[in-house]
Design an enzyme around this catalytic site. Structure first.
Site, short mmCIF file in Angstrom:
data_model
loop_
_atom_site.label_atom_id
_atom_site.label_comp_id
_atom_site.label_asym_id
_atom_site.label_seq_id
_atom_site.Cartn_x
_atom_site.Cartn_y
_atom_site.Cartn_z
N LYS A 1 -30.04 52.48 -2.23
CA LYS A 1 -29.24 53.33 -1.34
C LYS A 1 -30.11 53.85 -0.20
CE LYS A 1 -28.41 57.53 -0.31
NZ LYS A 1 -28.01 57.49 1.08
N GLY B 1 -37.93 61.68 0.06
CA GLY B 1 -37.05 62.55 0.83
C GLY B 1 -37.49 63.99 0.71
N SER B 2 -36.51 64.88 0.79
CA SER B 2 -36.83 66.30 0.83
C SER B 2 -37.21 66.83 -0.57
CB SER B 2 -35.64 67.08 1.36
OG SER B 2 -34.54 66.89 0.50
N VAL C 1 -33.99 67.86 -2.69
CA VAL C 1 -33.28 66.78 -3.40
C VAL C 1 -34.19 66.20 -4.49
CG1 VAL C 1 -32.20 64.51 -3.16
CG2 VAL C 1 -31.82 66.25 -1.42
N GLY C 2 -35.48 66.14 -4.22
CA GLY C 2 -36.44 65.64 -5.22
C GLY C 2 -36.41 66.46 -6.50
N GLU D 1 -41.63 61.20 -3.71
CA GLU D 1 -42.50 61.46 -2.56
C GLU D 1 -41.73 62.41 -1.65
OE1 GLU D 1 -45.80 59.49 -3.66
OE2 GLU D 1 -45.50 60.82 -1.97
N CYS E 1 -43.38 62.41 7.28
CA CYS E 1 -43.80 63.29 6.19
C CYS E 1 -45.28 63.63 6.32
CB CYS E 1 -43.53 62.62 4.86
SG CYS E 1 -44.11 60.93 4.83
N GLU F 1 -41.85 73.11 6.25
CA GLU F 1 -41.77 71.83 6.93
C GLU F 1 -40.68 71.89 8.00
OE1 GLU F 1 -40.20 68.36 4.74
OE2 GLU F 1 -41.95 67.31 5.51
P1 NAP Z 1 -33.10 64.00 2.08
O1 NAP Z 1 -31.98 64.76 2.59
O2 NAP Z 1 -33.75 64.42 0.82
O3 NAP Z 1 -32.61 62.49 1.97
C1 NAP Z 1 -33.37 61.44 1.43
C2 NAP Z 1 -32.43 60.46 0.74
O4 NAP Z 1 -31.84 61.09 -0.39
C3 NAP Z 1 -31.28 60.00 1.62
O5 NAP Z 1 -30.99 58.66 1.32
C4 NAP Z 1 -30.17 60.92 1.17
O6 NAP Z 1 -28.87 60.45 1.44
C5 NAP Z 1 -30.42 61.00 -0.31
N1 NAP Z 1 -29.82 62.15 -0.98
C6 NAP Z 1 -29.40 63.32 -0.44
N2 NAP Z 1 -28.88 64.11 -1.39
C7 NAP Z 1 -28.96 63.45 -2.56
C8 NAP Z 1 -28.59 63.75 -3.91
N3 NAP Z 1 -28.03 64.90 -4.24
N4 NAP Z 1 -28.83 62.83 -4.87
C9 NAP Z 1 -29.42 61.67 -4.57
N5 NAP Z 1 -29.78 61.32 -3.31
C10 NAP Z 1 -29.56 62.20 -2.32
O7 NAP Z 1 -34.28 63.90 3.14
P2 NAP Z 1 -34.11 63.66 4.68
O8 NAP Z 1 -33.78 64.97 5.28
O9 NAP Z 1 -33.24 62.52 4.98
O10 NAP Z 1 -35.60 63.18 5.02
C11 NAP Z 1 -36.60 64.04 5.39
C12 NAP Z 1 -37.46 64.48 4.22
O11 NAP Z 1 -38.08 63.38 3.60
C13 NAP Z 1 -38.58 65.37 4.64
O12 NAP Z 1 -38.68 66.46 3.76
C14 NAP Z 1 -39.81 64.50 4.53
O13 NAP Z 1 -41.00 65.15 4.33
C15 NAP Z 1 -39.47 63.62 3.41
N6 NAP Z 1 -40.24 62.39 3.47
C16 NAP Z 1 -41.27 62.25 2.61
C17 NAP Z 1 -42.05 61.10 2.64
C18 NAP Z 1 -43.19 60.94 1.67
O14 NAP Z 1 -43.58 59.82 1.44
N7 NAP Z 1 -43.72 61.98 1.11
C19 NAP Z 1 -41.74 60.09 3.54
C20 NAP Z 1 -40.68 60.27 4.42
C21 NAP Z 1 -39.92 61.43 4.37
P3 NAP Z 1 -28.13 60.74 2.86
O15 NAP Z 1 -28.04 59.41 3.46
O16 NAP Z 1 -26.81 61.29 2.51
O17 NAP Z 1 -28.97 61.70 3.64
#
Ligand code: NAP
Ligand code: MG
Length: 502
Positions: free
Chosen positions: A174, A234-235, A238-239, A256, A290, A392
């Protein structure tokens, strides 16, 4: 206008919902890229079933052959690199050079995984009993749920899916709703390579793609008993949820998450180099990495001089559509991401002591009015307890703090719940090694920007950045496989360990 589909069991299919969501260019909201399915729990169910069925056969394909598939994936990606990058820039905004880099990281990961098909080394140890042999080797786990963000729409899925596949697992993927097209292109390439390499023995359902929201599709992954492991980037919010639910179900979970990365510049550093690094670290990918440099910690002796150099260079950064020549910084990925950035800037402005020295506003002149642009922003005199120093932001905002020693600089750097990337600029070898020892982060750069993972090195963070797993390199193979211990007794009698040998 193209209506895209899901890939389930080797077939491109519409979602059962019959509904779609739009995908638009963040640099030009008039530019409609396509419609992508808003998938349902039934779609997920069907994909997981297909993956479970495919696992029975895929796990029996010899690992070097599974690696051959990834070799071809890398070859196709290389051939289409510019085309993939152009469409990725159109979809999520970062500049063409960066989307090419994102694609190259996928290619590197493919070739690394392909070669791992011929390694996947096990370990042997001597038996404590005579005429007995001990072996241990890796076995696949089963079906993986892969959930990825939009900021590295090619590299991150490859980090997860390639090692998962080469280890013999099957996956349901996904992607972020904001970058479905890159995911589509990627999955098409993997499926094409599967067909080319396996020919008449092609196994449908090894890789399945389900477009849709995290709330619906992502949540279904957590609930599904046939998903054995989840790899998520991701965030942190959600993690945490994935870890809670996954923990209850005893799913293996790799996370991550967020970062609040800092670059320290000491008073003996090469300032020109440190300047190039912070510009790249803070404003590359519009600060939406990130690993983005979100804090700059300057030694007091070079503080004023360095800020002068920095503000001069920041004012010259050219904003625009990342597929146009000469553009340095693209838009924020979406309107809501830009609002988040602007909210943090308002929070910074309310701090009495912090001073805005660059940006601090939407960028709306001329062509920029068509997209979600925000001016590269810098606050100085930030102190560690301020929210702009702690949280962040995920946008083009840099908070500058001051230190008077290495120890203080490192303490400020460590004063965060996150621990992904970090950097220090110094020409003092003692300071460099002390920083390597004392900085709490998964990645530390000496005289380099906070970004830039090499595909064959472990990538990930400590503290609230993750749950201890790494992506990339050799370590990732531990997440995507189980260890199996095997004892072969050729003594012809019952030998009881711990009893018969002492
Ligand atoms: P996010 O909201 O956590 O989304 C990441 C993914 O999770 C998306 O595909 C999202 O779907 C999905 N998601 C959202 N809610 C969910 C749930 N309840 N259950 C399962 N999956 C769910 O993060 P974002 O705002 O898109 O991305 C930014 C964040 O990612 C930042 O915090 C950043 O630091 C982090 N990040 C970390 C790394 C690393 O390697 N450490 C790399 C890149 C980004 P949708 O399509 O609906 O949004
Ligand atoms: Mg989101």
């Amino acid at each position: 206008m193209e209506y895209f589909k899901n890939l389930i069991n080797g077939e491109w299919k519409d979602s059962k919902s019959g509904k779609y969501s739009e995908n638009r260019n963040p640099a030009d909201k008039e530019d409609l890229i396509g419609y992508f399915p808003s998938s349902t729990p039934e779609d997920v169910e069907e994909a997981v079933k297909a993956a479970k069925e495919a696992f029975k056969k895929w796990r029996l394909i010899p690992a070097p052959k599974r690696g051959d598939v990834l070799k071809i994936v890398g070859d196709i990606m290389l051939q289409k690199k510019d085309e993939i990058a152009f469409e990725m820039t159109r979809e999520m905004g970062k500049v063409f050079a960066e989307t090419k880099g994102d694609t190259q990281e996928g290619i590197d990961t493919a070739y690394y995984a392909a070669s791992e098909g011929r390694r996947l080394f096990g370990l042997n140890a001597p038996s404590e009993l005579p005429n007995k042999m001990n072996l241990s080797f890796r076995v696949p786990i089963g079906v993986g749920g892969i959930i990825t963000p939009w900021n590295f729409p090619m590299a991150i899925p490859t980090w997860k899916i390639f090692p998962a596949l080469v280890c013999g697992n099957t996956v349901v993927f996904k992607p972020a709703e904001l970058t479905p097209k890159t995911a589509n292109t990627f999955v098409k390439i993997v499926d094409q390579a599967m067909r080319e390499v396996l020919g008449k023995d092609y196994i449908p359902g090894v890789i399945n793609l389900i477009h849709g929201s995290g709330r619906v599709v992502g949540e279904c992954f957590l609930a599904n008993k046939d998903i054995d492991f989840i790899s998520f980037t991701g965030s942190t919010e959600v993690g945490r949820r994935i870890n809670e639910v996954g923990g209850r179900e005893l799913k293996r979970v790799s996370l991550e998450l967020g970062g609040k990365n800092a670059q320290i510049v000491m008073d003996d550093a090469n300032l020109e180099l440190a300047l190039d690094a912070v510009l790249w670290g803070a404003f590359g990918t519009t600060g939406q990495r990130c690993t983005a440099t979100s804090r700059l910690i300057l030694h007091k002796n070079i503080h004023d001089k360095f800020l002068k150099m920095l503000t001069e260079r920041v004012s010259k950064l050219k904003l625009g559509y990342g597929n146009n020549k000469g553009v340095d910084v693209g838009p924020c990925v979406s309107e809501s991401q830009r609002e988040t950035v602007n909210n943090y800037v308002q929070i910074g402005l309310k701090e009495d002591k912090a001073t805005l020295i660059a940006g601090g506003d939407y960028a709306k002149d001329g062509e920029l009015a068509k997209g979600w642009f925000y001016k590269p922003t810098i606050f100085k005199d930030v102190t560690p307890e301020m929210r702009i120093a702690k949280e962040e932001i995920f946008g083009p905002v840099l908070s500058v703090l001051k230190c008077s020693s290495l120890e203080e600089g490192v303490a400020i750097l460590n004063n965060t719940v996150y621990g992904l990337s970090s950097s220090i600029f110094t020409n003092n070898v003692n300071d460099a090694f002390m920083a390597v020892r004392d900085i709490q982060a998964g990645i530390t750069y000496i005289n380099g920007a906070t970004i830039g993972a090499e595909a064959h090195m472990p990538f990930g963070g400590v503290k609230a950045t993750g749950n201890g797993h790494r992506e990339g390199g050799w370590t990732v193979y531990d997440f995507y496989s189980e260890w199996k211990a095997v004892y072969i007794d050729y003594s012809g009698k019952l030998q009881r360990a711990q009893i018969d040998n002492y």
